[in-house]
Design a protein around this motif. Sequence first.
Motif, short mmCIF file in Angstrom:
data_model
loop_
_atom_site.label_atom_id
_atom_site.label_comp_id
_atom_site.label_asym_id
_atom_site.label_seq_id
_atom_site.Cartn_x
_atom_site.Cartn_y
_atom_site.Cartn_z
N GLU A 66 -30.48 -17.65 -43.90
CA GLU A 66 -31.22 -17.67 -42.63
C GLU A 66 -30.72 -18.78 -41.71
OE1 GLU A 66 -35.82 -18.36 -41.33
OE2 GLU A 66 -35.46 -16.93 -42.96
N GLU A 67 -30.38 -19.94 -42.30
CA GLU A 67 -29.88 -21.05 -41.47
C GLU A 67 -28.53 -20.69 -40.84
OE1 GLU A 67 -29.74 -24.75 -43.50
OE2 GLU A 67 -31.89 -24.75 -43.99
N GLY A 68 -27.68 -20.00 -41.60
CA GLY A 68 -26.39 -19.58 -41.07
C GLY A 68 -26.55 -18.58 -39.94
N LEU A 69 -27.48 -17.65 -40.11
CA LEU A 69 -27.74 -16.66 -39.08
C LEU A 69 -28.24 -17.34 -37.80
CD1 LEU A 69 -27.51 -13.57 -39.04
CD2 LEU A 69 -29.91 -13.45 -39.72
N HIS A 70 -29.12 -18.31 -37.97
CA HIS A 70 -29.65 -19.07 -36.84
C HIS A 70 -28.52 -19.80 -36.12
CE1 HIS A 70 -31.72 -22.29 -34.67
NE2 HIS A 70 -32.85 -21.59 -34.80
N GLU A 71 -27.58 -20.37 -36.87
CA GLU A 71 -26.47 -21.10 -36.26
C GLU A 71 -25.55 -20.19 -35.45
OE1 GLU A 71 -24.22 -24.56 -35.38
OE2 GLU A 71 -26.25 -24.26 -36.17
N ILE A 72 -25.26 -19.00 -35.97
CA ILE A 72 -24.43 -18.05 -35.21
C ILE A 72 -25.16 -17.60 -33.96
CG2 ILE A 72 -23.22 -15.83 -35.28
CD1 ILE A 72 -22.04 -18.03 -37.11
N ALA A 73 -26.49 -17.47 -34.04
CA ALA A 73 -27.28 -17.02 -32.90
C ALA A 73 -27.40 -18.09 -31.82
CB ALA A 73 -28.67 -16.60 -33.36
N ALA A 74 -27.63 -19.33 -32.25
CA ALA A 74 -28.00 -20.37 -31.28
C ALA A 74 -27.09 -21.58 -31.26
CB ALA A 74 -29.43 -20.82 -31.56
N GLY A 75 -26.20 -21.73 -32.23
CA GLY A 75 -25.46 -22.97 -32.38
C GLY A 75 -23.98 -22.90 -32.03
N THR A 76 -23.58 -21.93 -31.23
CA THR A 76 -22.19 -21.85 -30.77
C THR A 76 -22.16 -21.96 -29.24
OG1 THR A 76 -22.04 -19.46 -30.35
CG2 THR A 76 -21.80 -20.18 -32.64
N ASP A 77 -20.97 -21.92 -28.67
CA ASP A 77 -20.82 -21.95 -27.22
C ASP A 77 -20.88 -20.57 -26.59
OD1 ASP A 77 -20.52 -24.71 -27.22
OD2 ASP A 77 -18.35 -24.62 -27.47
N ALA A 78 -21.30 -19.57 -27.36
CA ALA A 78 -21.36 -18.21 -26.84
C ALA A 78 -22.33 -18.11 -25.67
CB ALA A 78 -21.79 -17.24 -27.94
N GLU A 79 -21.93 -17.35 -24.65
CA GLU A 79 -22.83 -17.05 -23.52
C GLU A 79 -23.68 -15.82 -23.83
OE1 GLU A 79 -20.17 -16.73 -19.99
OE2 GLU A 79 -18.73 -17.49 -21.47
N LEU A 80 -23.10 -14.89 -24.62
CA LEU A 80 -23.76 -13.64 -24.95
C LEU A 80 -23.79 -13.47 -26.45
CD1 LEU A 80 -24.82 -10.77 -23.91
CD2 LEU A 80 -22.48 -10.00 -24.30
N VAL A 81 -24.96 -13.14 -26.99
CA VAL A 81 -25.10 -12.85 -28.41
C VAL A 81 -25.46 -11.38 -28.58
CG1 VAL A 81 -26.37 -13.36 -30.53
CG2 VAL A 81 -25.80 -15.21 -28.95
N VAL A 82 -24.61 -10.64 -29.26
CA VAL A 82 -24.88 -9.23 -29.55
C VAL A 82 -25.67 -9.18 -30.86
CG1 VAL A 82 -23.90 -6.97 -30.05
CG2 VAL A 82 -22.80 -8.46 -28.36
N THR A 83 -26.90 -8.70 -30.78
CA THR A 83 -27.76 -8.65 -31.97
C THR A 83 -27.70 -7.25 -32.55
OG1 THR A 83 -29.71 -8.13 -30.64
CG2 THR A 83 -29.27 -10.45 -31.07
N ALA A 84 -26.85 -7.08 -33.56
CA ALA A 84 -26.61 -5.76 -34.15
C ALA A 84 -27.05 -5.70 -35.61
CB ALA A 84 -25.13 -5.40 -34.02
N ILE A 85 -27.90 -6.64 -36.02
CA ILE A 85 -28.46 -6.59 -37.37
C ILE A 85 -29.47 -5.45 -37.44
CG2 ILE A 85 -29.82 -7.84 -39.09
CD1 ILE A 85 -28.81 -10.41 -37.87
N VAL A 86 -29.49 -4.73 -38.54
CA VAL A 86 -30.44 -3.64 -38.71
C VAL A 86 -31.76 -4.20 -39.21
CG1 VAL A 86 -30.96 -1.53 -39.98
CG2 VAL A 86 -28.63 -1.95 -39.16
N GLY A 87 -32.87 -3.75 -38.59
CA GLY A 87 -34.18 -4.10 -39.09
C GLY A 87 -34.79 -5.34 -38.47
N SER A 88 -35.99 -5.68 -38.93
CA SER A 88 -36.76 -6.78 -38.35
C SER A 88 -36.19 -8.15 -38.69
CB SER A 88 -38.22 -6.70 -38.79
OG SER A 88 -38.32 -6.76 -40.20
N GLN A 89 -35.19 -8.22 -39.57
CA GLN A 89 -34.56 -9.51 -39.86
C GLN A 89 -33.84 -10.06 -38.63
OE1 GLN A 89 -31.16 -9.46 -42.54
NE2 GLN A 89 -30.89 -7.26 -42.20
N GLY A 90 -33.65 -9.22 -37.62
CA GLY A 90 -33.01 -9.69 -36.40
C GLY A 90 -33.95 -10.45 -35.48
N LEU A 91 -35.25 -10.45 -35.75
CA LEU A 91 -36.22 -11.05 -34.83
C LEU A 91 -36.02 -12.55 -34.66
CD1 LEU A 91 -38.73 -11.11 -33.07
CD2 LEU A 91 -40.13 -11.07 -35.17
N LYS A 92 -36.05 -13.32 -35.75
CA LYS A 92 -35.99 -14.77 -35.64
C LYS A 92 -34.67 -15.27 -35.01
CE LYS A 92 -37.85 -17.28 -38.94
NZ LYS A 92 -38.19 -17.76 -40.30
N PRO A 93 -33.50 -14.75 -35.44
CA PRO A 93 -32.28 -15.21 -34.78
C PRO A 93 -32.19 -14.81 -33.31
CG PRO A 93 -31.78 -13.50 -36.41
CD PRO A 93 -33.19 -13.92 -36.63
#
Length: 380
Positions: free
Chosen positions: A79-106
């Motif tokens: 979960e910490e790794g997922l959070h880092e990819i979602a919020a801890g990079t210099d990305a301007e756009l995050v494509v959320t393509a995880i299946v299911g409700s596990q995509g909510l928190k990131p």
Amino acid sequence: MKKVSILGSTGSVGAQTLDVISHYPERFEVEGLAGGYNIPLLLEQIERFRPRKVSVATKEAAEQLRSAAKSDVQVLYGEEGLHEIAAGTDAELVVTAIVGSQGLKPTLAAIDAGKHIGLANKETLVSAGHLVTELAQRRGVALLPVDSEHSAIFQCLNGESRDRIHKITLTASGGSFRDRTREELTDVTVEDALKHPNWSMGAKITIDSATMANKGLEVIEAHWLFGLPYDQIEVLIHPESIIHSFVEYVDYSIIAQLGMPDMRVPIQYALTYPDRMATPSERLRLSDVGKLQFREMDFDRYPCLRMAYESGRTGGSMPTVYNAANEVAVDRFLKGKISFLAIEEVIAKVMDKHSPVPAPDLSAILEIDRWAREEAQNLD
């Protein structure tokens, strides 16, 4: 150059997102990838796109990836790794393509970090639409739809006033069993259900297409994306999947978005918005298609769609329960533990057991989601 991170890079939408990016290396830079368990594919993606950070599901998978990777990419997990990819990079756009409700928190973490969202995870808005849209508005973040239906509506609304909408219509292919009666569904197999006639998608969304639960999730997602009441959202079966959805205005003019059934088109539009660019997709030639067919939706034939509308109109925590019960029921069907028609029975029974909470916060949503999954898992 736009910097992008992808949650679910080894899934169907994630892999197609990277395919789009590969055609425009001068326009996009991949900052982070989250890839679950598919280490061989993730290694290929690391080698080709050179992200700075990647995340996998478990510590063991991370160790395997570190030992095999030929670059100095930072490898994270859980979960910490997922959070880092979602919020801890210099990305301007995050494509959320995880299946299911596990995509909510990131997804919430990415929005809170000011990232624009290419939303391919419809369960995020289904489970917590009020939280996601409120936070996006507060942070000034765009929710750019990746689903072909919502992308179509988004495009049809360009330059138009939202208060002049009469109805929006989401089109549905009808899924693997669109030409079968309910009586003919009693003994269908997993293999039968996974043979989608039009689209190349992952297993869960393909089963959801066959039950029409996927369209139900899209109805709830459309409610939050476009701020429309459920009475203004309709569903129409369109077997060819050429008209991806359409908007009818108060003067009864209809604006529709058409194209070949290729997910790379809506993915690219989310990546390049508000610009348009040439795509690797095949061009639509209506003369080759010949004719387009449409069928009224039958809610008795597709009770999963009826229950989605009911959960959406009830509101509060009920869509969370609908989504969680469906996820577990589909997983049980894919594992051969229940029949195809039992999917809808599981959803109905769990919804009947739930007393909806009007405006749940994140902790309440997560607890209700956990309860609904446990109930769905334990039903005979």
